[in-house]
Design a protein around this motif. Structure first.
Motif, PDB file in Angstrom:
ATOM      1  N   LEU A  54      -8.327 -16.186  -0.958  1.00 48.51           N
ATOM      2  CA  LEU A  54      -8.683 -16.762  -0.294  1.00 48.51           C
ATOM      3  C   LEU A  54      -7.617 -17.948  -0.902  1.00 48.51           C
ATOM      4  O   LEU A  54      -6.734 -18.593  -1.962  1.00 48.51           O
ATOM      5  N   THR A  55      -6.739 -18.255   0.109  1.00 47.64           N
ATOM      6  CA  THR A  55      -5.255 -19.223  -0.244  1.00 47.64           C
ATOM      7  C   THR A  55      -5.222 -20.602   0.746  1.00 47.64           C
ATOM      8  O   THR A  55      -4.417 -20.598   1.391  1.00 47.64           O
ATOM      9  N   PRO A  56      -5.364 -21.286   0.252  1.00 46.40           N
ATOM     10  CA  PRO A  56      -5.941 -23.010   0.914  1.00 46.40           C
ATOM     11  C   PRO A  56      -4.834 -23.739   0.471  1.00 46.40           C
ATOM     12  O   PRO A  56      -4.446 -23.426  -0.885  1.00 46.40           O
ATOM     13  N   ARG A  57      -3.750 -23.762   0.822  1.00 45.35           N
ATOM     14  CA  ARG A  57      -2.349 -24.357   0.569  1.00 45.35           C
ATOM     15  C   ARG A  57      -2.275 -25.447  -0.949  1.00 45.35           C
ATOM     16  O   ARG A  57      -2.292 -24.802  -1.888  1.00 45.35           O
ATOM     17  N   PHE A  58      -2.978 -26.306  -0.529  1.00 44.60           N
ATOM     18  CA  PHE A  58      -3.079 -27.299  -1.772  1.00 44.60           C
ATOM     19  C   PHE A  58      -4.049 -28.101  -1.074  1.00 44.60           C
ATOM     20  O   PHE A  58      -4.158 -28.424   0.404  1.00 44.60           O
ATOM     21  N   ALA A  59      -5.020 -29.192  -1.630  1.00 40.86           N
ATOM     22  CA  ALA A  59      -5.619 -30.049  -1.069  1.00 40.86           C
ATOM     23  C   ALA A  59      -5.055 -31.188  -0.179  1.00 40.86           C
ATOM     24  O   ALA A  59      -5.591 -30.844   0.775  1.00 40.86           O
ATOM     25  N   PRO A  60      -3.529 -31.395  -0.082  1.00 39.87           N
ATOM     26  CA  PRO A  60      -3.064 -32.375   0.868  1.00 39.87           C
ATOM     27  C   PRO A  60      -2.881 -31.499   1.965  1.00 39.87           C
ATOM     28  O   PRO A  60      -3.469 -32.734   3.339  1.00 39.87           O
ATOM     29  N   THR A  61      -3.406 -30.047   2.462  1.00 39.02           N
ATOM     30  CA  THR A  61      -3.128 -29.898   3.744  1.00 39.02           C
ATOM     31  C   THR A  61      -4.737 -28.975   4.066  1.00 39.02           C
ATOM     32  O   THR A  61      -4.758 -28.939   4.927  1.00 39.02           O
ATOM     33  N   SER A  62      -5.600 -29.783   3.387  1.00 44.61           N
ATOM     34  CA  SER A  62      -6.691 -28.979   3.336  1.00 44.61           C
ATOM     35  C   SER A  62      -7.929 -30.500   3.879  1.00 44.61           C
ATOM     36  O   SER A  62      -7.826 -31.007   3.316  1.00 44.61           O
TER      37      SER A  62
ATOM     38  N   ASP B  65       0.766  -1.093   0.149  1.00 39.43           N
ATOM     39  CA  ASP B  65      -0.213   0.060  -0.135  1.00 39.43           C
ATOM     40  C   ASP B  65       0.847   1.190   0.444  1.00 39.43           C
ATOM     41  O   ASP B  65       0.646   2.209  -0.934  1.00 39.43           O
ATOM     42  N   GLY B  66       2.236   1.363   0.993  1.00 38.47           N
ATOM     43  CA  GLY B  66       2.900   2.668   0.691  1.00 38.47           C
ATOM     44  C   GLY B  66       3.445   2.390  -0.346  1.00 38.47           C
ATOM     45  O   GLY B  66       3.974   3.850  -1.146  1.00 38.47           O
ATOM     46  N   LEU B  67       4.272   1.245  -1.857  1.00 33.80           N
ATOM     47  CA  LEU B  67       4.510   1.799  -2.523  1.00 33.80           C
ATOM     48  C   LEU B  67       2.814   2.184  -4.029  1.00 33.80           C
ATOM     49  O   LEU B  67       3.392   2.442  -4.504  1.00 33.80           O
ATOM     50  N   GLY B  68       1.418   2.323  -3.012  1.00 36.74           N
ATOM     51  CA  GLY B  68       0.966   1.923  -4.462  1.00 36.74           C
ATOM     52  C   GLY B  68       0.780   0.496  -5.298  1.00 36.74           C
ATOM     53  O   GLY B  68       0.196   0.956  -6.556  1.00 36.74           O
ATOM     54  N   MET B  69       1.622  -0.328  -4.908  1.00 32.95           N
ATOM     55  CA  MET B  69       1.089  -0.936  -6.267  1.00 32.95           C
ATOM     56  C   MET B  69      -0.143  -2.273  -5.975  1.00 32.95           C
ATOM     57  O   MET B  69      -0.682  -2.177  -4.904  1.00 32.95           O
ATOM     58  N   ARG B  70      -0.394  -2.433  -7.178  1.00 27.82           N
ATOM     59  CA  ARG B  70      -1.895  -3.385  -7.406  1.00 27.82           C
ATOM     60  C   ARG B  70      -1.017  -4.805  -6.784  1.00 27.82           C
ATOM     61  O   ARG B  70      -0.212  -5.471  -7.516  1.00 27.82           O
ATOM     62  N   LEU B  71      -1.242  -5.706  -5.985  1.00 27.74           N
ATOM     63  CA  LEU B  71      -1.514  -6.515  -5.237  1.00 27.74           C
ATOM     64  C   LEU B  71      -2.265  -7.313  -5.007  1.00 27.74           C
ATOM     65  O   LEU B  71      -3.353  -7.085  -4.437  1.00 27.74           O
ATOM     66  N   ILE B  72      -2.002  -8.505  -5.080  1.00 28.99           N
ATOM     67  CA  ILE B  72      -3.187  -9.645  -4.264  1.00 28.99           C
ATOM     68  C   ILE B  72      -2.253 -10.894  -3.866  1.00 28.99           C
ATOM     69  O   ILE B  72      -1.820 -11.605  -3.993  1.00 28.99           O
ATOM     70  N   ALA B  73      -3.202 -10.692  -2.369  1.00 29.75           N
ATOM     71  CA  ALA B  73      -2.357 -11.870  -1.941  1.00 29.75           C
ATOM     72  C   ALA B  73      -3.268 -12.780  -0.679  1.00 29.75           C
ATOM     73  O   ALA B  73      -4.548 -11.993  -0.256  1.00 29.75           O
ATOM     74  N   GLY B  74      -3.094 -13.206   0.409  1.00 30.86           N
ATOM     75  CA  GLY B  74      -3.416 -14.015   1.880  1.00 30.86           C
ATOM     76  C   GLY B  74      -2.832 -14.710   2.688  1.00 30.86           C
ATOM     77  O   GLY B  74      -2.063 -15.427   1.420  1.00 30.86           O
ATOM     78  N   LYS B  75      -4.113 -14.594   3.521  1.00 28.70           N
ATOM     79  CA  LYS B  75      -3.433 -15.826   4.419  1.00 28.70           C
ATOM     80  C   LYS B  75      -3.033 -17.476   3.706  1.00 28.70           C
ATOM     81  O   LYS B  75      -4.339 -17.571   3.870  1.00 28.70           O
ATOM     82  N   VAL B  76      -1.865 -18.197   3.701  1.00 27.73           N
ATOM     83  CA  VAL B  76      -2.298 -19.826   3.163  1.00 27.73           C
ATOM     84  C   VAL B  76      -3.521 -20.581   4.939  1.00 27.73           C
ATOM     85  O   VAL B  76      -3.402 -19.450   5.906  1.00 27.73           O
ATOM     86  N   MET B  77      -4.182 -21.193   4.423  1.00 32.71           N
ATOM     87  CA  MET B  77      -5.006 -22.028   5.111  1.00 32.71           C
ATOM     88  C   MET B  77      -4.597 -23.510   5.243  1.00 32.71           C
ATOM     89  O   MET B  77      -4.649 -23.984   3.770  1.00 32.71           O
ATOM     90  N   MET B  78      -4.545 -23.784   6.111  1.00 34.25           N
ATOM     91  CA  MET B  78      -4.449 -25.644   6.551  1.00 34.25           C
ATOM     92  C   MET B  78      -5.068 -25.562   7.563  1.00 34.25           C
ATOM     93  O   MET B  78      -3.681 -25.381   8.967  1.00 34.25           O
ATOM     94  N   ASP B  79      -4.966 -26.968   8.046  1.00 32.45           N
ATOM     95  CA  ASP B  79      -5.799 -27.696   9.070  1.00 32.45           C
ATOM     96  C   ASP B  79      -5.129 -29.311   8.960  1.00 32.45           C
ATOM     97  O   ASP B  79      -5.570 -29.948  10.157  1.00 32.45           O
ATOM     98  N   ARG B  80      -4.210 -29.603   7.875  1.00 33.14           N
ATOM     99  CA  ARG B  80      -3.744 -31.176   8.466  1.00 33.14           C
ATOM    100  C   ARG B  80      -2.308 -31.357   7.341  1.00 33.14           C
ATOM    101  O   ARG B  80      -1.709 -30.233   6.576  1.00 33.14           O
ATOM    102  N   ASN B  81      -1.550 -32.332   8.032  1.00 35.84           N
ATOM    103  CA  ASN B  81      -0.724 -33.017   7.246  1.00 35.84           C
ATOM    104  C   ASN B  81       0.283 -31.640   6.632  1.00 35.84           C
ATOM    105  O   ASN B  81       0.999 -31.769   6.008  1.00 35.84           O
ATOM    106  N   ALA B  82       0.410 -30.885   8.041  1.00 36.06           N
ATOM    107  CA  ALA B  82       1.781 -30.065   8.535  1.00 36.06           C
ATOM    108  C   ALA B  82       2.044 -29.899   9.693  1.00 36.06           C
ATOM    109  O   ALA B  82       0.939 -30.609  10.609  1.00 36.06           O
ATOM    110  N   PRO B  83       3.535 -29.583  10.640  1.00 34.95           N
ATOM    111  CA  PRO B  83       3.501 -29.010  11.866  1.00 34.95           C
ATOM    112  C   PRO B  83       2.509 -28.610  12.430  1.00 34.95           C
ATOM    113  O   PRO B  83       2.374 -27.802  11.998  1.00 34.95           O
TER     114      PRO B  83
END
Ligand code: GUN
Ligand code: ZN
Length: 443
Positions: A204-212, A155-173
């Motif tokens: 929306l950023t589910p990491r991938f099927a195995p961690t969901s 935002d400080g740079l005025g960039m057009r950016l799309i981002a998201g927090k990873v969503m994961m609930d299994r098969n990860a530490p």
């Protein structure tokens, strides 16, 4: 008669003026103006014309920046990248699943710390800009702090950016997993804080099927229904072991993509990274749902994942953009990424012409992200994001450049020999946000 504008830029310009269905249509949409004038009004493009025509519309008090000798192209669009993995780029020896366990997850554990996230966000955005990338679709980590830091910096740079927090609930530490309800609540709060704030958008950023788990995917689906103009960003069909794993975790589904599709996670703003081993039915589903894919050649070669089938992608009418996929990808440079994409094509007898390559890195990528009405070329009304390329910065490039007969050869040599040294300046929203040295002078 003069037009309303605040800045004028003189140089050589190249862009693709319209989205196409087939690569054969690209040459007729390509525009090269050897001596051109780009007029800006604040952060907006007013016009691009040959110098002799454009100068007649210039009021006397508008400054003209002289980039003659340079080639100006639309800002590069990176359709798949992980900012927290900047720290572990170039990690030795593993393929996807072991690489995640051994290198990725430990590094991502640090992003609960706002100071660390802020420091790495600034470093990451500097890497993007110094490589000419003005828009990216970015993975954070599971921590909301990671995304707060990245959006604040962008935002400080005025960039057009799309981002998201990873969503994961299994098969990860344990230190990187959450419950579906936590994931939902934290994601919802981030959407409310950041989505459509200035030039920022939420994915929306589910990491991938195995961690969901199915419950987590239901929460993603619920968020997509509640906020239909958000993006959806995940991985699909990257590695053979990963695909077998998805089949065993989701035995009721027809194929890997069907897992996402069953939760309504395909669609116009859905971007699937990799897509290397798709079944025919999966390609058809991507097309039918107007979903997009991200081609990440340096990552696919580095992790030994496979070769993206560009020809089938066109034939199936699936939108595609280029991704660096740092840190499995080995460079932030879109030029180098195009060079590697060419080699991936060579291994499959597909000739990736420079015109097509630069399309994927600019307007095609913008189209894949459903942003082609705002960025991707120099059309009037679009946002003024562009890169000033210096085509010859080394002795080898100077010699080769002198031997290039036309713009096609110059572009091809840029993507074959070029890297961050060739980025003379990067402009975002009508402002120069990065440059090698201040040699720009008035025309
Ligand atoms: N699949 C799931 N997570 C990742 C990741 O972080 N990088 C890559 N390349 N593939 C993934
Ligand atoms: Zn990735």
């Amino acid at each position: 008669m003069s037009v309303t504008c605040t800045q004028a830029i003189r140089g050589s310009f190249f862009d693709i003026t319209a989205v196409v269905d087939m690569p054969t249509q690209l040459p007729e949409q390509a525009r090269y103006i050897e001596d051109g004038l780009l007029l800006l009004n604040g952060g907006e493009i007013v016009s691009l014309q040959p110098w002799e025509e454009g100068r007649l519309q210039l009021a006397d008090d508008v400054p003209v920046l002289d980039y003659r000798g340079k080639l100006i192209v639309p800002g590069f669009v990176d359709t798949h990248i992980h900012y927290p993995q900047t720290e572990m780029i170039g990690a030795y020896g593993e393929q996807l699943l072991e690489w995640l366990q051994q290198y990725t997850f430990p590094v991502e554990s640090q992003y609960h710390c706002p100071q660390h996230a802020a420091k790495m966000s600034a470093f990451f955005l500097h890497q993007l800009l110094s490589n000419g990338t003005t828009t990216a679709l970015v993975f954070g980590t599971v921590h909301p702090e990671s995304v707060d830091a990245l959006f604040t910096a962008a935002d400080g740079l005025g960039m057009r950016l799309i981002a998201g927090k990873v969503m994961m609930d299994r098969n990860a530490p344990d230190y990187l997993t959450e419950t579906p309800e936590q994931s939902y609540q934290q994601t919802r709060a981030l959407i409310e804080r950041w989505h459509n704030k200035g030039r920022l958008s939420y994915a929306l950023t589910p990491r991938f099927a195995p961690t969901s788990s199915p419950e987590l995917l239901s929460k993603v689906s619920q968020l997509k229904a509640e906020f239909p103009d958000t993006w959806m960003h995940t991985h699909l069909s990257e590695n053979p072991q990963e695909i077998e794993w998805v089949k065993s975790l989701f035995p009721a589904h027809k194929n890997y993509l069907d897992v996402y599709d069953a939760y309504q996670l395909t669609g116009r703003r859905s971007v699937f990274a990799h897509c290397l081993h798709l079944e025919e039915e999966e390609w058809d589903c991507l097309h039918k749902t107007d979903s997009a894919v991200a081609f990440c050649p340096t990552s696919n070669l580095f992790l030994g994942s496979g070769l993206f089938d560009l020809n089938t992608c066109w034939q199936k009418g699936v939108k595609m953009g280029m991704g660096t996929d740092v840190g499995a990808g080995t460079t932030f440079s879109m030029l180098q990424t195009l060079g590697e994409a060419y080699k991936v094509g060579q291994l499959q007898r597909y000739k990736l012409a420079a015109c097509e390559a630069f399309y994927h890195a600019t307007l095609g990528g913008a189209h894949a992200l459903d942003l082609d009405s705002r960025i991707g070329n120099f059309s009037p009304g679009k946002e003024a994001d562009f890169v000033v390329l210096d085509p010859a910065v080394s002795a080898l490039q100077q010699m080769r450049h002198a031997n290039s007969k036309d713009i096609w050869e110059k572009l091809f040599v840029l993507m074959t020999l070029g890297d961050d040294r060739n980025i003379a300046a990067t402009w975002v929203n009508g402002q120069c946000v990065w440059q090698t040295h201040s040699e720009v002078k008035a025309a």
